[in-house]
Write a protein that holds these residues in place. Structure first.
Motif, PDB file in Angstrom:
ATOM      1  N   GLY A   1      56.035 -58.012-137.050  1.00 39.20           N
ATOM      2  CA  GLY A   1      55.063 -57.030-137.221  1.00 39.20           C
ATOM      3  C   GLY A   1      54.067 -56.762-136.241  1.00 39.20           C
ATOM      4  O   GLY A   1      53.052 -56.041-136.459  1.00 39.20           O
TER       5      GLY A   1
ATOM      6  N   ILE B   1      53.724 -52.950-136.009  1.00 35.59           N
ATOM      7  CA  ILE B   1      53.708 -52.035-137.612  1.00 35.59           C
ATOM      8  C   ILE B   1      52.837 -52.624-138.266  1.00 35.59           C
ATOM      9  O   ILE B   1      52.391 -52.049-139.600  1.00 35.59           O
ATOM     10  CB  ILE B   1      55.221 -52.156-138.054  1.00 35.59           C
ATOM     11  CG1 ILE B   1      55.440 -53.562-138.417  1.00 35.59           C
ATOM     12  CG2 ILE B   1      56.298 -51.634-137.233  1.00 35.59           C
ATOM     13  CD1 ILE B   1      56.773 -53.897-139.442  1.00 35.59           C
ATOM     14  N   GLY B   2      51.753 -53.466-137.859  1.00 33.44           N
ATOM     15  CA  GLY B   2      50.808 -53.683-138.664  1.00 33.44           C
ATOM     16  C   GLY B   2      50.589 -55.169-139.275  1.00 33.44           C
ATOM     17  O   GLY B   2      49.713 -56.143-139.386  1.00 33.44           O
ATOM     18  N   GLU B   3      51.964 -55.453-139.754  1.00 34.40           N
ATOM     19  CA  GLU B   3      52.056 -56.736-140.594  1.00 34.40           C
ATOM     20  C   GLU B   3      53.419 -57.039-140.726  1.00 34.40           C
ATOM     21  O   GLU B   3      54.481 -56.286-140.920  1.00 34.40           O
ATOM     22  CB  GLU B   3      51.572 -56.545-141.961  1.00 34.40           C
ATOM     23  CG  GLU B   3      52.184 -55.560-142.855  1.00 34.40           C
ATOM     24  CD  GLU B   3      51.478 -55.961-144.254  1.00 34.40           C
ATOM     25  OE1 GLU B   3      52.060 -55.334-145.332  1.00 34.40           O
ATOM     26  OE2 GLU B   3      50.260 -56.247-144.514  1.00 34.40           O
TER      27      GLU B   3
ATOM     28  N   GLY C   1      48.501 -49.454-131.372  1.00 32.96           N
ATOM     29  CA  GLY C   1      48.843 -48.915-132.555  1.00 32.96           C
ATOM     30  C   GLY C   1      48.251 -49.942-133.629  1.00 32.96           C
ATOM     31  O   GLY C   1      48.355 -50.131-134.675  1.00 32.96           O
TER      32      GLY C   1
END
Length: 201
Positions: free
Chosen positions: A28, A31-33, A201
């Motif tokens: 992650g 991609i955040g998680e 990001g």
């Protein structure tokens, strides 16, 4: 709720072809998680990859249910051959019919072609001639691109593991266009100046 990706372990699966995608989903980091990454094989016995790694599957393919998944990943490998591939191709068809995304690369695209699953879908592969050798009828939908993502299906050739990853992550809405460009810049073109964009990001 943590999302889940299932990765198919065909005999002598091509380790590198889904490596970038698996790493990004599992960690992650961009991609955040993280996602759950679950490996699937025809039996519960270890699968030896093309790189000689013994990969122990998490579940047998008989237990795979598209409704319990968010993505099916189909790396290439020597095992994509008639008489050995059909159970996995049937699963791919179930996923597509259920509206669950499928990402196939190299030999897996040839297996989908043999089953007629590329006859009416935009796609790519190692080369158009490789798919034509399968006898499929989807030549009009072939695109000469490193990766194609459309209608819930990602396809790519073995020379494009980075593009395979970025196309899948983009289709899933996990990275913005800016981050995807930075990802390709770093991991495909070797441009370290794009790395801060990825980290932001």
């Amino acid at each position: 709720m943590t999302r889940t990706a299932h990765v198919v372990l065909i005999d002598q699966v091509a380790d590198w072809e889904a490596g970038h995608l698996l790493a990004e989903l599992n960690t992650g980091r961009f991609i955040g998680e993280p996602w759950n990454v679950v490996s699937v094989a025809s039996t519960d016995q270890p699968v030896v990859t093309m790189g000689g790694v013994r990969w122990l599957p998490d579940i047998p393919v008989a237990d795979l249910d598209p409704t319990a998944s968010d993505l099916l990943i189909m790396p290439g490998g020597i095992g994509w051959q008639p008489g050995r591939e059909e159970v996995f191709v049937a699963v791919a068809e179930q996923f597509l019919d259920a509206g669950v995304p499928v990402a196939a690369i190299c030999g897996a695209t040839e297996a989908l072609a043999r089953a007629g699953l590329l006859d009416n879908r935009p796609h790519t592969s190692a080369a158009k001639v490789a798919l034509e050798a399968t006898g499929y009828k989807g030549g009009a939908h072939y695109r000469d691109q490193r990766a194609v993502a459309e209608d819930g299906l990602v396809t790519a050739g073995p020379q494009s593991p980075v593009q395979f990853a970025s196309a899948t992550l983009g289709m899933l809405g996990l990275m913005s266009a800016e981050l995807l460009e930075a990802y390709d810049a770093v991991f495909d073109r070797g441009d370290p100046s794009a790395f801060p964009v990825l980290m932001s990001g």
